[in-house]
Design an enzyme around this catalytic site. Structure first.
Site, mmCIF file in Angstrom:
data_model
loop_
_atom_site.group_PDB
_atom_site.id
_atom_site.type_symbol
_atom_site.label_atom_id
_atom_site.label_comp_id
_atom_site.label_asym_id
_atom_site.label_seq_id
_atom_site.Cartn_x
_atom_site.Cartn_y
_atom_site.Cartn_z
ATOM 1 N N GLY A 72 -21.726 13.471 -22.493
ATOM 2 C CA GLY A 72 -21.767 14.186 -23.760
ATOM 3 C C GLY A 72 -22.663 13.507 -24.793
ATOM 4 N N ASN A 126 -11.985 15.539 -31.466
ATOM 5 C CA ASN A 126 -11.365 14.697 -30.441
ATOM 6 C C ASN A 126 -10.184 13.879 -30.949
ATOM 7 O OD1 ASN A 126 -13.842 13.669 -31.724
ATOM 8 N ND2 ASN A 126 -13.275 11.726 -30.791
ATOM 9 N N GLN A 175 -14.719 18.253 -25.874
ATOM 10 C CA GLN A 175 -13.251 18.312 -25.746
ATOM 11 C C GLN A 175 -12.755 19.688 -25.306
ATOM 12 O OE1 GLN A 175 -11.031 15.923 -25.812
ATOM 13 N NE2 GLN A 175 -12.376 14.269 -26.480
ATOM 14 N N ALA A 200 -18.228 15.739 -18.024
ATOM 15 C CA ALA A 200 -17.328 16.001 -16.888
ATOM 16 C C ALA A 200 -16.007 15.248 -16.960
ATOM 17 C CB ALA A 200 -18.042 15.620 -15.589
ATOM 18 N N HIS A 201 -16.021 14.039 -17.539
ATOM 19 C CA HIS A 201 -14.792 13.233 -17.435
ATOM 20 C C HIS A 201 -13.676 13.706 -18.363
ATOM 21 C CE1 HIS A 201 -15.143 10.241 -20.934
ATOM 22 N NE2 HIS A 201 -16.332 10.791 -20.957
ATOM 23 N N CYS A 222 -13.462 5.626 -29.119
ATOM 24 C CA CYS A 222 -14.777 5.111 -29.508
ATOM 25 C C CYS A 222 -14.760 4.407 -30.853
ATOM 26 C CB CYS A 222 -15.791 6.249 -29.581
ATOM 27 S SG CYS A 222 -15.769 7.273 -28.137
HETATM 28 N N1 PLP Z 1 -18.224 14.236 -28.238
HETATM 29 C C1 PLP Z 1 -16.878 14.228 -28.288
HETATM 30 C C2 PLP Z 1 -16.179 15.224 -29.172
HETATM 31 C C3 PLP Z 1 -16.139 13.313 -27.533
HETATM 32 O O1 PLP Z 1 -14.802 13.321 -27.592
HETATM 33 C C4 PLP Z 1 -16.838 12.384 -26.704
HETATM 34 C C5 PLP Z 1 -16.107 11.386 -25.931
HETATM 35 O O2 PLP Z 1 -15.005 10.979 -26.255
HETATM 36 C C6 PLP Z 1 -18.247 12.449 -26.675
HETATM 37 C C7 PLP Z 1 -18.899 13.368 -27.452
HETATM 38 C C8 PLP Z 1 -19.029 11.522 -25.804
HETATM 39 O O3 PLP Z 1 -19.001 11.970 -24.471
HETATM 40 P P1 PLP Z 1 -19.352 10.965 -23.284
HETATM 41 O O4 PLP Z 1 -18.193 10.032 -23.156
HETATM 42 O O5 PLP Z 1 -19.494 11.838 -22.079
HETATM 43 O O6 PLP Z 1 -20.632 10.301 -23.641
#
Ligand code: PLP
Length: 376
Positions: free
Chosen positions: A70, A150, A178, A199-200, A326
């Site tokens: 993402g 998220n 999400q 994907a995760h 994060c």
């Molecule tokens: N955007 C949102 C709303 C997310 O919750 C996340 C991951 O927690 C991301 C982007 C980032 O995605 P990725 O972990 O695949 O880089």
């Protein structure tokens, strides 16, 4: 005992997905850019997956660009929109993921891109009249608004936002990390130019995602190298990951009715258990409103105690989160933007089809035990 309730951070891989991936890890390991049989096999799998994802979302295969997740999809979309389309103004929300907010920070430093934030109320509901005002009074806009947050789970009205963007000839990017796999999308109708997915978050593998880029939009390279992904994203494609993501999405959409009903039931169960047994429990944003929030996320706001609740639950074998995975321990920018009382404790519970009602009863009892001790 192990209870995993941090599915917004990442979901466990579905064993059926692993089964689909395994031949591409062990046997069909070719590089899709190679011209021999092994390469052609990998290329066939890659294009099959692109087509399958496009069909599931009612898009065209060439509109799907595979990425490492993402974050990369958000970066490519926003940087491309700004650098290929003379965008000098981005309209967004303070609730976006760092993948969006940090990219905008970079663009304002590097390209002097102006950034405006849509006004919102104390629950985090966006003021779409303010969005319209911003669109009316600026030209060359990109709007970047996530489908669901998220941390608190608030759902944004991306259909309406898309229509406003069309009315004012603005580009529209949405982060659906999400929601994709949990909600259905018809991209032939949704007025979006760019959409990011990972994907995760729907029982696929980590390190793979995709960007939907509407036909006719140009993309700028942010990774330089080979000509993969029609020149939009250099680097050998992660074939096992892409195969796994495609399988995970197929499974998600095959069972979306049953799974979403079950997960909604889990969330409602936890809301009622916590409301019953905990003093002064609150829910951040729209988290407890089933129409306005993601059914996989419940953000609970509790009175402060001497006990470090996250550590306590972790010691009890229960994985939850304080906000997002994060934020790295710093105060959540989402809760700050909401004006939440940061003296209180926030716990984000996030659910999947692999959770059970019994697990939620255990969690509620564990939390109740802490507050009973405080009251004693
Ligand atoms: N955007 C949102 C709303 C997310 O919750 C996340 C991951 O927690 C991301 C982007 C980032 O995605 P990725 O972990 O695949 O880089």
């Amino acid at each position: 005992m192990k209870i995993y309730l941090d599915n917004a951070a990442t979901t466990p891989l579905d064993p059926i997905v692993l089964e689909a991936m395994t031949p591409y890890l062990l046997n069909h390991f070719g590089n899709p850019s190679s011209h021999h049989k092994a390469g052609r096999e990998a290329k066939a799998a890659l294009e099959y997956c692109r087509k399958k994802i496009a069909v599931l979302l009612n898009a065209e295969p060439e509109e799907i660009i595979f990425t490492s997740g993402g974050t990369e999809a958000d970066n490519i979309a926003i940087i491309s929109a700004v650098t290929c389309n003379h965008i000098d103004h981005v309209i967004t929300t303070p609730f976006e993921h760092p993948a969006v907010l940090q990219t905008l920070k970079f663009l304002s430093k590097q390209y002097h891109t102006r950034v405006s934030f849509i006004k919102h109320d104390e629950k985090g509901n966006l003021d779409l009249q303010h969005l319209e005002y911003l669109l009316r009074n600026n030209t060359h806009n990109l709007v970047s608004v996530m489908h669901a947050n998220n941390e608190i789970g608030n759902l944004n009205q991306i259909e309406k936002i898309g229509e406003l963007c069309e009315k004012y000839k603005s580009l529209f990017h949405t982060d659906t990390v999400q929601t994709l796999g949990h909600y259905e999308y018809d991209l032939s109708h949704l007025k979006v130019h760019f959409l990011a997915a990972s994907a995760h978050k729907f029982h696929g593998p980590k390190g793979v995602g995709f960007l939907y880029c509407r036909k006719g939009q140009r993309l700028n390279r942010i990774i330089h190298g080979g000509g993969q992904e029609s020149g939009s994203r250099a680097g050998t494609e992660n074939i096992p990951g892409i195969v796994g993501m495609t399988k995970a999405l197929e499974l998600a959409y095959e069972r979306i009715e049953e799974d979403s009903t079950f997960i909604r039931h889990l969330k409602n169960l936890l809301i009622s258990r916590l409301t019953e047994i905990l003093p002064d429990v609150q829910f951040n944003g729209n988290s407890a409103d089933s129409d306005k929030s993601l059914y996989t996320v419940l953000s609970v706001n509790l009175p402060s105690t001497e006990t470090d609740l996250l550590r306590y639950l972790d010691n009890e074998g229960i994985a939850v989160s304080g906000g997002s995975a994060c934020s790295g321990g710093s105060p959540s920018h989402v809760l700050q933007a909401l004006g939440a009382d940061l003296e209180r404790t926030t716990i984000r519970f996030s659910f999947s089809k692999f959770n059970t009602p019994d697990e939620l009863n255990v969690v509620a009892e564990k939390l109740a035990a802490v507050y009973r001790l405080v009251a004693a």
